[in-house]
Design an enzyme around this catalytic site. Structure first.
Site, PDB file in Angstrom:
ATOM      1  N   GLY A  15      61.421  63.279 102.429  1.00 21.30           N
ATOM      2  CA  GLY A  15      61.171  64.668 102.020  1.00 21.30           C
ATOM      3  C   GLY A  15      62.059  65.212 100.919  1.00 21.30           C
ATOM      4  O   GLY A  15      62.356  66.410 100.903  1.00 21.30           O
ATOM      5  N   ARG A  96      49.055  59.006 103.852  1.00 22.26           N
ATOM      6  CA  ARG A  96      47.777  59.040 104.531  1.00 22.26           C
ATOM      7  C   ARG A  96      46.740  59.359 103.465  1.00 22.26           C
ATOM      8  O   ARG A  96      46.955  60.276 102.650  1.00 22.26           O
ATOM      9  CB  ARG A  96      47.860  60.188 105.509  1.00 22.26           C
ATOM     10  CG  ARG A  96      47.157  60.200 106.813  1.00 22.26           C
ATOM     11  CD  ARG A  96      47.307  59.099 107.697  1.00 22.26           C
ATOM     12  NE  ARG A  96      46.242  59.200 108.697  1.00 22.26           N
ATOM     13  CZ  ARG A  96      45.882  58.244 109.483  1.00 22.26           C
ATOM     14  NH1 ARG A  96      46.476  57.084 109.430  1.00 22.26           N
ATOM     15  NH2 ARG A  96      44.913  58.410 110.347  1.00 22.26           N
ATOM     16  N   LEU A  98      43.538  61.086 102.330  1.00 19.54           N
ATOM     17  CA  LEU A  98      42.679  62.155 102.847  1.00 19.54           C
ATOM     18  C   LEU A  98      41.215  61.777 102.639  1.00 19.54           C
ATOM     19  O   LEU A  98      40.832  61.246 101.602  1.00 19.54           O
ATOM     20  CB  LEU A  98      42.984  63.475 102.135  1.00 19.54           C
ATOM     21  CG  LEU A  98      44.416  63.990 102.287  1.00 19.54           C
ATOM     22  CD1 LEU A  98      44.612  65.281 101.498  1.00 19.54           C
ATOM     23  CD2 LEU A  98      44.778  64.204 103.750  1.00 19.54           C
ATOM     24  N   ASN A 112      49.113  65.985  94.492  1.00 20.41           N
ATOM     25  CA  ASN A 112      49.896  64.851  94.993  1.00 20.41           C
ATOM     26  C   ASN A 112      50.897  64.457  93.920  1.00 20.41           C
ATOM     27  O   ASN A 112      50.689  64.727  92.737  1.00 20.41           O
ATOM     28  CB  ASN A 112      48.964  63.665  95.284  1.00 20.41           C
ATOM     29  CG  ASN A 112      49.722  62.460  95.811  1.00 20.41           C
ATOM     30  OD1 ASN A 112      50.638  62.591  96.645  1.00 20.41           O
ATOM     31  ND2 ASN A 112      49.396  61.279  95.318  1.00 20.41           N
ATOM     32  N   HIS A 114      52.948  61.068  92.436  1.00 11.32           N
ATOM     33  CA  HIS A 114      52.943  59.613  92.512  1.00 11.32           C
ATOM     34  C   HIS A 114      54.017  59.049  91.571  1.00 11.32           C
ATOM     35  O   HIS A 114      54.140  59.508  90.440  1.00 11.32           O
ATOM     36  CB  HIS A 114      51.555  59.077  92.128  1.00 11.32           C
ATOM     37  CG  HIS A 114      51.448  57.602  92.300  1.00 11.32           C
ATOM     38  ND1 HIS A 114      51.290  57.014  93.536  1.00 11.32           N
ATOM     39  CD2 HIS A 114      51.521  56.591  91.405  1.00 11.32           C
ATOM     40  CE1 HIS A 114      51.263  55.692  93.389  1.00 11.32           C
ATOM     41  NE2 HIS A 114      51.398  55.416  92.101  1.00 11.32           N
ATOM     42  N   THR A 147      41.566  63.875  94.539  1.00  9.44           N
ATOM     43  CA  THR A 147      40.132  63.696  94.731  1.00  9.44           C
ATOM     44  C   THR A 147      39.985  62.623  95.811  1.00  9.44           C
ATOM     45  O   THR A 147      40.983  62.106  96.308  1.00  9.44           O
ATOM     46  CB  THR A 147      39.456  63.227  93.420  1.00  9.44           C
ATOM     47  OG1 THR A 147      40.180  62.103  92.929  1.00  9.44           O
ATOM     48  CG2 THR A 147      39.459  64.331  92.375  1.00  9.44           C
ATOM     49  N   ASP A 151      44.842  58.452  93.951  1.00  6.11           N
ATOM     50  CA  ASP A 151      45.641  58.516  92.715  1.00  6.11           C
ATOM     51  C   ASP A 151      44.820  58.574  91.434  1.00  6.11           C
ATOM     52  O   ASP A 151      45.272  58.100  90.377  1.00  6.11           O
ATOM     53  CB  ASP A 151      46.624  57.316  92.633  1.00  6.11           C
ATOM     54  CG  ASP A 151      47.646  57.330  93.749  1.00  6.11           C
ATOM     55  OD1 ASP A 151      47.931  58.412  94.286  1.00  6.11           O
ATOM     56  OD2 ASP A 151      48.162  56.235  94.087  1.00  6.11           O
TER      57      ASP A 151
HETATM   58  C1  GRF Z   1      57.883  59.877  96.098  1.00 10.61           C
HETATM   59  O1  GRF Z   1      58.303  58.831  95.272  1.00 10.61           O
HETATM   60  C2  GRF Z   1      56.472  60.271  95.783  1.00 10.61           C
HETATM   61  O2  GRF Z   1      56.146  60.098  94.448  1.00 10.61           O
HETATM   62  C3  GRF Z   1      55.670  59.339  96.646  1.00 10.61           C
HETATM   63  O3  GRF Z   1      56.410  59.219  97.830  1.00 10.61           O
HETATM   64  C4  GRF Z   1      57.780  59.473  97.569  1.00 10.61           C
HETATM   65  C5  GRF Z   1      58.184  60.591  98.480  1.00 10.61           C
HETATM   66  O4  GRF Z   1      59.522  60.820  98.459  1.00 10.61           O
HETATM   67  N1  GRF Z   1      54.333  59.835  96.828  1.00 10.61           N
HETATM   68  P1  GRF Z   1      60.164  62.014  99.285  1.00 10.61           P
HETATM   69  O5  GRF Z   1      59.744  61.833 100.743  1.00 10.61           O
HETATM   70  O6  GRF Z   1      59.655  63.310  98.718  1.00 10.61           O
HETATM   71  O7  GRF Z   1      61.626  61.832  99.117  1.00 10.61           O
END
Ligand code: GRF
Length: 319
Positions: A15, A96, A98, A112, A114, A147, A151
């Protein structure tokens, strides 16, 4: 949509993005209500919700040791969100995928983040490792609308970071994460200000550069991504601290050069600035006199800098 965006953050991991969002709200950068945090397991990142008294729910994806169907799990999460009148959902390391119903229910209202420059290395939980093994020289992070396909939704903002010869998946991930913490709050801010317009696959960010005097320079220097070692040095400088939001890195570079020439400074994010083609924030540091001269110089400069000169005159009272 509510006047103040009701935000839900969904997590599965440690997080750090959630924490960056909470900090942005706490320090007044983001003006949204973080109404609820939902996790699909007892994720360590929930500690940030607990610490700041934000309601949180765990919606386990297993019941009595048996995995429940994805659709069923989505439904349970939607039931939780229903209680909070959500305008925007930010997936922050939510592991997860969606399903259709969920995505349609919150169409164009789910973001999201990524850890790669999409569309490269999408759909993988090991994008940083994949990017390293592929041998790319530039990687980064992407915030996009969600969507049904993983990704691949419309891209809101990307930050580029260099890949170094001695990088491991971990060092590259950490470098990307630092930028994730900058671009995710920015994307949420744009959404909350009604500035995002989706045109086909493209996301247009409406509005223009902003400038304002900051009263909490240390926090802002950190938030925009200034090198930790430079923060105290810069925060101690004399003069006004003018936060300029949403300028292009090349514009920030010009301002920095001009300010250094005048004996002032301009704080810009560390790595990535040269590669980055997405808007960033910068903090101009200078006396009234230096800011006056800068404004005159900018009015005769390239790109959006004459516009910034006008804004500095009007809003920041630099003449
Ligand atoms: C991040 O690298 C994000 O891009 C990916 O999962 C990781 C989450 O990190 N989807 P955190 O739990 O916010 O530290």
């Amino acid at each position: 949509m509510h006047e103040k965006t009701n935000l839900a953050v969904l997590i599965s991991g440690i997080g750090t993005n959630l924490k960056a969002i909470i900090n942005s709200i706490k320090r007044g950068y983001l003006n949204v209500n973080l109404t609820v945090v939902v996790a699909n397991k007892n994720a360590p990142g929930l500690k940030h919700a607990k610490e700041f008294g934000i309601p949180y729910h765990i919606v386990p994806q297993e019941v009595n040791g048996k995995k429940i169907q994805k659709e069923e799990h989505d439904k349970k999460v939607m039931d939780v969100l229903d209680g909070y009148n959500i305008d925007l959902i930010a997936l922050a390391g939510y592991r997860r995928i969606l399903q259709e119903k969920f995505v349609n229910r919150y169409k164009c209202r789910i973001m999201n983040i990524h850890p790669s420059l999409l569309p490269s290395f999408g759909g993988s939980l090991y994008s940083q490792k994949d990017a390293l093994e592929y041998g790319v020289k530039i990687s980064g992070g992407t915030v996009h609308f969600v969507t049904e396909d993983v990704d691949t939704g419309p891209i809101i903002i990307q930050a580029a970071v260099p890949v170094k010869d001695n990088d491991t998946a971990e060092t590259l991930s950490n470098r990307i994460l630092e930028h994730e913490h900058i671009i995710y709050p920015k994307a949420i801010k744009w959404f909350s200000e009604g500035r995002l317009k989706i045109v086909g696959r493209r996301v247009i960010v409406k509005g223009e550069i902003k400038a304002s005097i900051v009263t909490n320079p240390k926090y802002q220097l950190k938030r925009i991504g200034v090198d930790t070692k430079a923060i105290n040095l810069l925060a101690d400088k004399k003069g006004d601290f003018v936060l300029v939001e949403d300028i292009m890195p090349r514009e920030a570079q010009i301002i920095k050069q001009e300010m250094l020439g005048l004996g002032g400074d301009c704080a810009i994010p560390k790595e990535g600035i040269l590669n980055n083609l997405c808007p960033i924030d910068a903090i101009i540091i200078g006396t009234k006199k230096q800011l006056n001269i800068l404004t005159k110089k900018l009015s005769a400069n390239a790109f959006n800098l004459p516009k910034l000169a006008e804004i500095l005159s009007d809003k920041v009272n630099v003449k």
